[in-house]
Design an enzyme around this catalytic site. Structure first.
Site, PDB file in Angstrom:
ATOM      1  N   ASP A 167      -3.431 -32.682 -18.644  1.00 27.56           N
ATOM      2  CA  ASP A 167      -4.826 -32.605 -18.482  1.00 27.56           C
ATOM      3  C   ASP A 167      -5.486 -32.914 -17.022  1.00 27.56           C
ATOM      4  OD1 ASP A 167      -5.087 -32.788 -21.069  1.00 27.56           O
ATOM      5  OD2 ASP A 167      -5.386 -35.097 -21.351  1.00 27.56           O
ATOM      6  N   ASP A 184      -8.429 -38.246  -3.572  1.00 28.81           N
ATOM      7  CA  ASP A 184      -8.355 -39.806  -3.721  1.00 28.81           C
ATOM      8  C   ASP A 184      -7.618 -40.123  -5.239  1.00 28.81           C
ATOM      9  OD1 ASP A 184      -7.892 -42.454  -3.109  1.00 28.81           O
ATOM     10  OD2 ASP A 184     -10.150 -43.026  -3.863  1.00 28.81           O
TER      11      ASP A 184
END
Length: 381
Positions: A167, A184
Site C-alpha cells: 500500500d 516525513d
C-alpha cells in the site's frame, strides 16, 4: 459557534446522509477546555468530538455533523511571522496529489472565525483509523533492543507486513511520479482505513518537489536517511553541501525500509540506526534481525522480505532503486492469509458494526515513538 467561509476543491464533502460513511477512529475524550467546540463548515455545524493530535503548527480534531458523518479537521496556527505558510504548503500538495486510494482524501478547506475574532485556516480531511505506530505498540509486550541485548520480540504477520508495504509503495510510486518527496515517512504517518481496508499516507507538511527542496530540516529521527542526516546537520551549522539541490525521493524508501523492519521484528530501531555498527554494516544487522526473529515463517518469503528491506537501506541513495521497482519484488507475488489477530487489529466496517472491536488494547502511541513530534507531525484516527 465558529463561523467559516469555505472552498471545496474536491467536491466530496461528507454529509449526514452520505452513503459513503467514514468510520470513526479509536475512542477519545473531549478536553473541556478545548476550543473550538464547533465548526461551521460549508453551511453545516460540525461538533468537535475529540482532539486527536497537537503539534507546534497545527491541531487535529475528530468532528461529526450527524449520526453517520465524521471527518478530521486540521487547524493551523499562524507561524512565527504571522503567516499561513504551513497551511498553504500542505493544502497545495494535497490538492495536487488527490485521487490515489493510498493517500488521505482532502474534502475541502475553510477559514474558521472564532468567537474571539481569531481566524484560522483549516483542512477538512478523511478520518482514518489505527496508525502503524499503534500497531507496533501492540507487539511490544517486552522492551528490548539490539543495543541493550534485550529479548527478541515477535513482530507482525507476513500478511500485514506485505499489505502495508504494498500500500505505501503504491502511494510513494504515485507521489514520486508527481514529482514530490514525502520527507516525513514514519509509523505515525501511515494509517489504516477501516472503510477502504487499506493503509494510507498522511501529513504532507514537509513534502517538497524533488530538485526544489524548500524545507531545511526533513524526516524524523529514527527514520532519517543518511543524506538527510548530513543535510540537516549542515543546515543547523548554517552551511550547505557544495552543489546540493536537496534530497531525492529515495529518502522515502529508506524510511519505509526501517518501518518494515520494525514491523517484522517488533523491535524499535531508533537506537540501533544511530549506532556505529549500523553505520559500518547495516546489512549485517538486518541479516541478524531476520536470523534471530522468533516468527516461524517459510524460508523463501522471509528471504524475499529481507532482500526488499536491504534494497531500501543502502547508504548510497543511488543504489536504493525506486518505489516502482520495489513493487516488482518477488515478496509481493506470494499470497499470505491474515491471522485472526490481524483482523482485530485492522478493523473493517463489518467488525465495527458488530461491535467486535475493543480499542482498549491499543495503547497510546507515545509509548512507541516517544514525545518528539515534527512541527507538522499530526495524526488522524
Amino acid at each position: 459557534m465558529a463561523h467559516c467561509s469555505s472552498s471545496d476543491p474536491s467536491g466530496k464533502i461528507p454529509r449526514p446522509d452520505s452513503s459513503a460513511v467514514l468510520m470513526a477512529g479509536s475512542p477519545g475524550t473531549v478536553d473541556q477546555a478545548m476550543k473550538p467546540v464547533l465548526f461551521e463548515i460549508f453551511g453545516e455545524i460540525w461538533n468537535v468530538q475529540a482532539r486527536l493530535g497537537q503539534g507546534v503548527s497545527a491541531s487535529v480534531y475528530r468532528v461529526s455533523s450527524g449520526r453517520t458523518s465524521t471527518a478530521a479537521v486540521k487547524e493551523f496556527l499562524a507561524d512565527a511571522q504571522g503567516g499561513d505558510y504551513g497551511y498553504h504548503k500542505e493544502r497545495s500538495v494535497l490538492e495536487d496529489i488527490q485521487g490515489h486510494k493510498n493517500i488521505v482524501t482532502l474534502y475541502g478547506v475553510f477559514t474558521n472565525h472564532s468567537h474571539v475574532g481569531v481566524a484560522t485556516r483549516c483542512l477538512l480531511l478523511e478520518l482514518l483509523d489505527v496508525s502503524v505506530s499503534e500497531l507496533l505498540v501492540s507487539t511490544q509486550g517486552q522492551v528490548g533492543s539490539l543495543q541493550s541485548g534485550g529479548a527478541q520480540q515477535q513482530g507482525h504477520s507476513m500478511w500485514l507486513v506485505q499489505h502495508c508495504a504494498r500500500d505505501i509503495l503504491e502511494a510513494l510510486a504515485f507521489l514520486h511520479r508527481e514529482g514530490y518527496v514525502h520527507a516525513d515517512l514514519k509509523p505515525r504517518n501511515v494509517l489504516w482505513s477501516a472503510d477502504d481496508e487499506c493503509f494510507k499516507l498522511i501529513d504532507f507538511g514537509l513534502s517538497f518537489k524533488e530538485g526544489n527542496q524548500d524545507v531545511k530540516y526533513i524526516q524524523t529521527d529514527g527514520y532519517r536517511a543518511p543524506e538527510a542526516e548530513l543535510q540537516n546537520s549542515l543546515a543547523q551549522a548554517g552551511l550547505e553541501a557544495e552543489g546540493n539541490s536537496g534530497c531525492s525521493a529515495t529518502v522515502d524508501l529508506w524510511s519505509l525500509g526501517i518501518i518494515l523492519l520494525e514491523m517484522y521484528s517488533g523491535i524499535k530501531l531508533k537506537d540501533t540506526v544511530r549506532s556505529p555498527k549500523w553505520k559500518d554494516n547495516s546489512a549485517a544487522i538486518v541479516d541478524h534481525i531476520f536470523a534471530s526473529n522468533s516468527v516461524v515463517c517459510p524460508a523463501i518469503p522471509v528471504y524475499h522480505l529481507r532482500d526488499l528491506i536491504k534494497s531500501m537501506l543502502h547508504n548510497d541513495p543511488k543504489h536504493r532503486g525506486t518505489a516502482e521497482t520495489a513493487l516488482l519484488s518477488p515478496f509481493f507475488s506470494i499470497p499470505f492469509a491474515p491471522h485472526i489477530e490481524d483482523l482485530v487489529l485492522l478493523p473493517s466496517p463489518v467488525l465495527r458494526l458488530l461491535n467486535l472491536i475493543d480499542d482498549s488494547h491499543l495503547h497510546n502511541e507515545e509509548e512507541y515513538e516517544g514525545q518528539r513530534r515534527s512541527p507538522t507531525g499530526i495524526r488522524f484516527k
